[in-house]
Motif scaffolding. Structure first.
Motif, PDB file in Angstrom:
ATOM      1  N   LEU A   1      22.149 -59.310 -75.822  1.00 57.65           N
ATOM      2  CA  LEU A   1      23.334 -59.839 -75.142  1.00 57.65           C
ATOM      3  C   LEU A   1      23.813 -58.867 -74.072  1.00 57.65           C
ATOM      4  N   LEU A   2      24.627 -59.416 -73.181  1.00 63.65           N
ATOM      5  CA  LEU A   2      25.328 -58.650 -72.169  1.00 63.65           C
ATOM      6  C   LEU A   2      26.812 -58.871 -72.367  1.00 63.65           C
ATOM      7  N   ALA A   3      27.574 -57.780 -72.476  1.00 63.24           N
ATOM      8  CA  ALA A   3      29.014 -57.877 -72.693  1.00 63.24           C
ATOM      9  C   ALA A   3      29.740 -56.982 -71.698  1.00 63.24           C
ATOM     10  N   ALA A   4      30.983 -57.329 -71.424  1.00 62.10           N
ATOM     11  CA  ALA A   4      31.792 -56.567 -70.469  1.00 62.10           C
ATOM     12  C   ALA A   4      33.162 -56.268 -71.057  1.00 62.10           C
ATOM     13  N   PHE A   5      33.672 -55.094 -70.683  1.00 66.80           N
ATOM     14  CA  PHE A   5      35.018 -54.660 -71.040  1.00 66.80           C
ATOM     15  C   PHE A   5      35.734 -54.369 -69.725  1.00 66.80           C
ATOM     16  N   PRO A   6      36.413 -55.358 -69.143  1.00 69.32           N
ATOM     17  CA  PRO A   6      36.999 -55.183 -67.807  1.00 69.32           C
ATOM     18  C   PRO A   6      38.034 -54.075 -67.756  1.00 69.32           C
ATOM     19  N   ILE A   7      38.055 -53.373 -66.636  1.00 69.72           N
ATOM     20  CA  ILE A   7      39.056 -52.347 -66.370  1.00 69.72           C
ATOM     21  C   ILE A   7      40.169 -53.000 -65.559  1.00 69.72           C
ATOM     22  N   THR A   8      41.376 -52.930 -66.064  1.00 73.26           N
ATOM     23  CA  THR A   8      42.509 -53.602 -65.446  1.00 73.26           C
ATOM     24  C   THR A   8      43.684 -52.636 -65.347  1.00 73.26           C
ATOM     25  N   GLU A   9      44.799 -53.146 -64.864  1.00 75.66           N
ATOM     26  CA  GLU A   9      46.001 -52.315 -64.823  1.00 75.66           C
ATOM     27  C   GLU A   9      46.431 -51.923 -66.231  1.00 75.66           C
ATOM     28  N   GLU A  10      46.167 -52.816 -67.190  1.00 79.85           N
ATOM     29  CA  GLU A  10      46.557 -52.545 -68.573  1.00 79.85           C
ATOM     30  C   GLU A  10      45.512 -51.708 -69.314  1.00 79.85           C
ATOM     31  N   ARG A  11      44.267 -51.715 -68.833  1.00 78.22           N
ATOM     32  CA  ARG A  11      43.195 -50.998 -69.538  1.00 78.22           C
ATOM     33  C   ARG A  11      42.488 -50.067 -68.556  1.00 78.22           C
ATOM     34  N   SER A  12      42.608 -48.778 -68.792  1.00 77.56           N
ATOM     35  CA  SER A  12      42.006 -47.775 -67.926  1.00 77.56           C
ATOM     36  C   SER A  12      40.500 -47.718 -68.132  1.00 77.56           C
ATOM     37  N   ARG A  13      39.825 -46.980 -67.245  1.00 73.87           N
ATOM     38  CA  ARG A  13      38.388 -46.797 -67.408  1.00 73.87           C
ATOM     39  C   ARG A  13      38.083 -46.082 -68.717  1.00 73.87           C
ATOM     40  N   GLU A  14      38.885 -45.068 -69.036  1.00 75.02           N
ATOM     41  CA  GLU A  14      38.673 -44.355 -70.296  1.00 75.02           C
ATOM     42  C   GLU A  14      38.797 -45.284 -71.494  1.00 75.02           C
ATOM     43  N   SER A  15      39.801 -46.157 -71.459  1.00 74.48           N
ATOM     44  CA  SER A  15      40.025 -47.078 -72.566  1.00 74.48           C
ATOM     45  C   SER A  15      38.903 -48.105 -72.669  1.00 74.48           C
ATOM     46  N   ALA A  16      38.470 -48.651 -71.527  1.00 73.90           N
ATOM     47  CA  ALA A  16      37.403 -49.647 -71.543  1.00 73.90           C
ATOM     48  C   ALA A  16      36.098 -49.043 -72.037  1.00 73.90           C
ATOM     49  N   CYS A  17      35.768 -47.849 -71.571  1.00 74.13           N
ATOM     50  CA  CYS A  17      34.532 -47.197 -72.015  1.00 74.13           C
ATOM     51  C   CYS A  17      34.600 -46.840 -73.499  1.00 74.13           C
ATOM     52  N   ALA A  18      35.768 -46.379 -73.946  1.00 77.44           N
ATOM     53  CA  ALA A  18      35.934 -46.058 -75.368  1.00 77.44           C
ATOM     54  C   ALA A  18      35.759 -47.308 -76.228  1.00 77.44           C
ATOM     55  N   ALA A  19      36.286 -48.435 -75.753  1.00 75.62           N
ATOM     56  CA  ALA A  19      36.132 -49.689 -76.493  1.00 75.62           C
ATOM     57  C   ALA A  19      34.668 -50.087 -76.567  1.00 75.62           C
ATOM     58  N   ALA A  20      33.936 -49.923 -75.467  1.00 73.48           N
ATOM     59  CA  ALA A  20      32.513 -50.253 -75.471  1.00 73.48           C
ATOM     60  C   ALA A  20      31.745 -49.353 -76.434  1.00 73.48           C
ATOM     61  N   ILE A  21      32.111 -48.071 -76.487  1.00 70.16           N
ATOM     62  CA  ILE A  21      31.445 -47.135 -77.405  1.00 70.16           C
ATOM     63  C   ILE A  21      31.741 -47.511 -78.855  1.00 70.16           C
ATOM     64  N   ARG A  22      32.990 -47.840 -79.157  1.00 70.48           N
ATOM     65  CA  ARG A  22      33.322 -48.238 -80.537  1.00 70.48           C
ATOM     66  C   ARG A  22      32.580 -49.514 -80.919  1.00 70.48           C
TER      67      ARG A  22
END
Length: 385
Positions: A259-280
């Protein structure tokens, strides 16, 4: 209060859910003097996990909605008044729940517990060839009057049912549309399609953490295994997809055994937060995939390879004029795919790009610099320590 017919029409035009439709209908019918104690409404649906939704209004608890899964015992329906009506080709029946047939159907006990004395049942058919599984609705009414419903009350209910059925059908079709879009194209993409982003080439550029996952060894196993492999593949894909949703990401597409999944980076979610979510999500997917392999002890284990990258992608409608896919494309997607292909060579279950590794909440180690197919310059790659 507007008359009940006008209210039902308004709900048919603008109503959003069947529970509100049923509750409002009962409330207004009761205000007219009909002493209702229980009303039941059921609609078969088209849903990967739910066979039918039941709506039960009682004077004591209000409206309760329950989804009945495909796996639940179908014999319960076969013993119901509605199954009897279908077998005998009747669209309307009436029983006294305290009379000679009081033990005929188990639901009569529920009616009596609510203080009901009778059971007025109706089947209302939709018969739309384009949606054959939406066959219609089953609805029943019970009242508290010792002598049961009066003839004029039955006539009133029967006169309202075509309007109620039409409103229920419209709401159900909308729910079906939303469910199918959520199931087959994803939650975010489905909402975008419903909001009118349907023209080919229409979309937007977003920055997102990407998760690209693939089962190692599945292709060779598929050449020798039978039908049971499909059920096993579903378990592996579920092990990958569920952690994505739990971490606020979205599966954009299933790619055979990955599969291919995405964790968008937004005003509410920083790059650090999105990458951390993908790692978890990646960590959880690996653990759950191992659990699936343990369930299939004695069979060939299927290991999971995951690549994590972050970058700009185009998110929108791509494809032929008559067959579109709402997905992401771009160099970042290609790079994630190339990274995943190196998992076997590098003997690592997870490969991270430097822009994900630099904000990783868990320790990582460098795998050195590597050339990715189609990428001009070498990239330093990382994995979990």
């Amino acid at each position: 209060m507007a008359n009940l017919e006008d209210w039902i029409i308004e709900q048919g035009l603008r109503g959003s859910d069947l529970a509100s439709l049923l509750s409002g209908f009962v409330e207004r019918l009761t205000a007219e003097g009909v002493p209702l104690v229980r009303v039941y409404l059921a609609l078969p649906t088209v849903n990967p996990t739910i066979r039918v939704y039941t709506h039960v209004w009682t004077r004591s608890a209000g409206t309760v909605v329950e989804g009945v899964s495909h796996e639940r015992n179908a014999d319960a329906f076969e013993l119901s008044p509605f199954a009897y009506m279908m077998r005998t080709e009747q669209t309307g029946c009436y029983w006294r729940v305290d009379g000679p047939e009081a033990e005929r159907f188990g639901v009569f006990k529920d009616v009596k517990r609510e203080g009901g004395t009778d059971y007025l049942a109706r089947l209302f058919s939709f018969e739309n060839a384009s949606a054959p599984d939406l066959r219609g609705i089953g609805i029943s009414f019970s009242c508290s009057r010792p002598e049961g419903f009066r003839p004029e009350e039955v006539a009133r209910i029967d006169g309202l049912l075509p309007l109620l059925g039409l409103a229920a059908y419209r709401i159900t079709l909308f729910d079906l549309t939303v469910t199918m879009l959520d199931t087959y194209v994803g939650l975010s993409a489905g909402r975008r399609v419903l909001s009118g982003e349907i023209r080919r080439g229409i979309g937007t550029t977003i920055t997102a953490a990407l998760l690209f996952a693939d089962l190692r060894g599945f292709t060779s196993l598929a050449d020798t295994a039978g039908q049971d492999l499909i059920a096993r593949l579903d378990h592996h894909l579920e092990a990958m997809a569920d952690p994505v949703a739990e971490q606020g990401g979205e599966v954009l597409k299933f790619l055979g055994d990955g599969l291919l999944a995405a964790f968008p980076i937004t005003e509410e979610r920083s790059r650090e937060s999105a990458c951390a979510a993908a790692i978890r999500a990646a960590e959880a997917a690996l653990e759950r995939n191992d659990a699936v392999n343990r369930l299939h002890a004695g069979e060939t284990p299927l290991s999971l390879d995951i690549a994590l990258h972050c970058g700009d992608v185009f998110y929108g409608n791509i494809g032929a004029a008559g067959r579109l896919d709402f997905t992401v494309i771009g160099p970042a997607v290609n790079e994630a795919s190339r990274m995943e292909a190196l998992c076997n060579t590098l003997d690592c279950a997870v490969v991270l790009s430097d822009n994900v590794a630099s904000v990783s909440p868990v320790p990582v180690r460098s795998l050195g610099r590597h050339r990715l197919r189609g990428i001009a310059t070498e990239r330093e790659l990382f994995t979990f320590r």
